[in-house]
Design an enzyme around this catalytic site. Structure first.
Site, mmCIF file in Angstrom:
data_model
loop_
_atom_site.group_PDB
_atom_site.id
_atom_site.type_symbol
_atom_site.label_atom_id
_atom_site.label_comp_id
_atom_site.label_asym_id
_atom_site.label_seq_id
_atom_site.Cartn_x
_atom_site.Cartn_y
_atom_site.Cartn_z
ATOM 1 N N PHE A 129 0.868 -1.175 0.000
ATOM 2 C CA PHE A 129 0.000 0.000 0.000
ATOM 3 C C PHE A 129 0.908 1.230 0.000
ATOM 4 O O PHE A 129 2.053 1.165 0.407
ATOM 5 C CB PHE A 129 -0.936 -0.016 1.217
ATOM 6 C CG PHE A 129 -1.842 1.183 1.213
ATOM 7 C CD1 PHE A 129 -2.800 1.331 0.229
ATOM 8 C CD2 PHE A 129 -1.712 2.190 2.160
ATOM 9 C CE1 PHE A 129 -3.609 2.458 0.193
ATOM 10 C CE2 PHE A 129 -2.517 3.308 2.129
ATOM 11 C CZ PHE A 129 -3.466 3.444 1.144
ATOM 12 N N ALA A 220 -4.803 -5.204 7.272
ATOM 13 C CA ALA A 220 -5.879 -4.202 7.334
ATOM 14 C C ALA A 220 -7.258 -4.808 7.033
ATOM 15 O O ALA A 220 -8.244 -4.438 7.657
ATOM 16 C CB ALA A 220 -5.584 -3.061 6.362
ATOM 17 N N HIS A 452 -0.899 12.379 -4.312
ATOM 18 C CA HIS A 452 -2.352 12.508 -4.475
ATOM 19 C C HIS A 452 -2.989 13.357 -3.375
ATOM 20 O O HIS A 452 -4.005 13.990 -3.592
ATOM 21 C CB HIS A 452 -3.023 11.136 -4.544
ATOM 22 C CG HIS A 452 -2.601 10.195 -3.467
ATOM 23 N ND1 HIS A 452 -1.364 9.610 -3.434
ATOM 24 C CD2 HIS A 452 -3.257 9.750 -2.369
ATOM 25 C CE1 HIS A 452 -1.276 8.837 -2.373
ATOM 26 N NE2 HIS A 452 -2.392 8.906 -1.699
HETATM 27 N N1 F0G Z 1 -2.157 -0.927 4.643
HETATM 28 C C1 F0G Z 1 -3.201 -0.977 3.820
HETATM 29 C C2 F0G Z 1 -3.447 -2.215 3.019
HETATM 30 C C3 F0G Z 1 -4.046 0.123 3.704
HETATM 31 O O1 F0G Z 1 -5.091 0.061 2.868
HETATM 32 C C4 F0G Z 1 -3.794 1.273 4.481
HETATM 33 C C5 F0G Z 1 -4.655 2.446 4.401
HETATM 34 C C6 F0G Z 1 -2.686 1.272 5.341
HETATM 35 C C7 F0G Z 1 -1.891 0.149 5.387
HETATM 36 C C8 F0G Z 1 -2.333 2.458 6.184
HETATM 37 O O2 F0G Z 1 -3.192 2.543 7.267
HETATM 38 O O3 F0G Z 1 -4.382 4.705 6.967
HETATM 39 O O4 F0G Z 1 -4.378 3.487 9.135
HETATM 40 O O5 F0G Z 1 -2.343 4.611 8.348
HETATM 41 N N2 F0G Z 1 -5.493 2.638 3.496
HETATM 42 C C9 F0G Z 1 -6.446 3.727 3.391
HETATM 43 C C10 F0G Z 1 -7.178 3.618 2.077
HETATM 44 C C11 F0G Z 1 -5.888 5.082 3.652
HETATM 45 O O6 F0G Z 1 -7.931 4.538 1.743
HETATM 46 O O7 F0G Z 1 -7.043 2.600 1.395
HETATM 47 P P1 F0G Z 1 -3.602 3.913 7.944
#
Ligand code: F0G
Length: 462
Positions: A129, A220, A452
């Site tokens: 991510f 997540a 972004h």
């Molecule tokens: N790992 C994954 C797979 C994620 O989707 C996200 C965050 C994070 C780590 C980071 O976590 O935001 O709590 O610091 N995804 C959000 C999204 C922001 O919109 O997909 P975080």
């Protein structure tokens, strides 16, 4: 084709509290976009009708979670809610040490520190991510994505499009002695919320063990991943989501979790692992950045809501409804021949912007243009997973564009009803009929890392 799913059974919950939403006028939205520099992140949430920007921190908590907030023990150290959270995380993951963090990216940062990552090392994932990648690359470590090739083709069906290419992983490790960590993201958010099979996790685990490389899950969306395994992987249909989750974690050395997704809370995260040395390094570091290790930047009440959310998310009724809701939206779009990423993922339906807007080249950001058009015309906020987020310059300063140009419709948990999803599907289908009128964009401010969030744009030809 998506799974046949033309109807959506009622949700396994009823509504006790409501939050009003309001559709602004086209004229208002045009002005809002101009003021926002055509960046969807700059739009006031109140001016959004249906907000599919993210499924992160946007869940509706249950009455059980809200009542847990009252039981928050706000003692600085060793509050009782920590022990509740610890016991639930231990039950799900099987790991001894549980460290709360304020969200996922702080967990990533602490794990990178504990593993001593530096510019001599390599980190490998199915797909990182963006915050995980940024945490790794900002300390000079190289981040490699090794998801299977099928992930890059939006129209090929594969049950587990989030799987890591295990042959490519072996090759990379054989050619480089400095692979310092393997992180499998479940589900693979960057690739459209696609699941990873238990078999793939097991294979990666064997490779990691053979080469003595720490293996972590980015967990997540672990519960959604577990439900896909139950539905699609042979031998697990009689397992409960909890049993499958336990198996997923059992092949790994630890996990980081942004609890803002499958924790069903608005803020929170954690790290869980067994290695005493890593645990001690994280504890020493986090007192500088996050707080004492039993609260990790969260209030006692947040820990309680998370403990309860982790229990609720593994309910089979909940996961079934969640899956059906996503399938329903995907199916409505697919039936209308809207180009989407198939199969539909666990938390998002993803429009294939390269096929939706073939007249816009990647240098003019078709995914971003589609997010702008959806807001302008219908008040729907989505997010681009494409060239704004992922394009980068190579060593010759040439732009390298990502294979996928997606617009993610991330569905918040327990928030929107079928009527909302129908509005979204109807809008996208209507917009497709006049897609040739949508124009590309020029980036007028490029902030570099994680651009972004802060980039600014102007529509081309206006
Ligand atoms: N790992 C994954 C797979 C994620 O989707 C996200 C965050 C994070 C780590 C980071 O976590 O935001 O709590 O610091 N995804 C959000 C999204 C922001 O919109 O997909 P975080």
């Amino acid at each position: 084709m998506t799974n046949a799913n033309d109807t959506l059974p009622p949700p396994p919950f009823k509504i006790k509290m409501v939050e009003p939403i309001k559709l602004t006028t086209l004229e208002e939205r045009k002005n809002i976009l101009k003021t926002a520099g055509y960046n969807i992140f700059n739009i006031p949430a109140e001016k959004v009708y249906i907000d599919l920007l993210t499924d992160s921190g946007t869940s509706a908590m249950s009455d059980n979670q809200w009542s847990g907030l009252i039981l928050g023990d706000e003692s600085y150290a060793q509050c009782k809610n920590f022990f509740h959270l610890q016991s639930i995380v231990q039950e799900i993951t099987g790991f001894e040490f549980v460290i709360p963090t304020h969200q996922g990216r702080s967990a990533e940062n602490l794990v990178c520190f504990a593993l001593n990552l530096d510019e001599t090392k390599i980190a490998v994932s199915n797909q990182f991510f963006d915050t995980t990648r940024a945490n790794i690359e900002s300390i000079g470590t190289k981040a490699h994505d090794l998801v299977i090739q099928e992930a890059y083709n939006t129209s090929i069906y594969h049950d587990f499009k989030g799987n890591m290419d295990s042959n490519a992983l072996e090759d990379l490790i054989n050619q480089n002695s400095n692979v310092a960590v393997i992180i499998v993201t479940v589900t693979n958010n960057t690739g459209g919320g696609q699941p990873v099979s238990l078999q793939n996790i097991k294979t990666v685990s064997n490779i990691a063990k053979k080469h003595k490389i720490p293996f972590f899950l980015d967990a997540a969306r672990f519960a959604e991943n577990a439900y896909f395994i139950k539905l699609r992987e042979k031998g697990y249909s009689d397992f409960s989501p909890l049993q499958i989750a336990q198996k997923m974690f059992s092949y790994t050395d630890g996990c980081m979790m942004s609890a803002k997704k499958d924790g069903l809370v608005n803020i929170g995260g954690f790290i869980a692992l067994n290695d005493t040395n890593l645990y001690n390094r994280i504890k020493e570091r986090m007192v500088i950045t996050e707080g004492f290790p039993t609260y990790g930047g969260l209030a006692g009440r947040d820990l309680e809501a998370l403990a309860r959310g982790l229990n609720e998310v593994l309910s089979e009724d909940y996961l079934k409804y969640r899956y059906q809701q996503l399938q329903y939206l995907g199916n409505r779009l697919d039936t209308a021949k809207i180009p989407i990423l198939l199969p539909v993922g666990g938390h998002s339906v993803n429009l294939d912007a390269r096929r939706y807007l073939p007249h816009i080249s990647q240098s003019e950001f078709p995914g971003w243009a589609l997010t702008i058009a959806l807001y302008e015309n219908y008040g729907i906020r989505t997010v681009e997973l494409g060239s704004v987020m992922f394009a980068h310059q190579n060593e010759y300063q040439e732009w390298v564009y990502p294979d996928l140009e997606l617009v993610r419709l991330a569905i918040p948990r327990r928030v929107y009803s079928r009527e909302h999803l129908d509005y979204v599907a109807d809008s996208i289908i209507k917009l497709y009929k006049s897609k040739d009128r949508i124009k590309g964009l020029k980036m007028t401010y490029d902030p570099g890392l994680l651009r972004h969030f802060n980039a600014l744009f102007e529509p081309i030809g206006e």
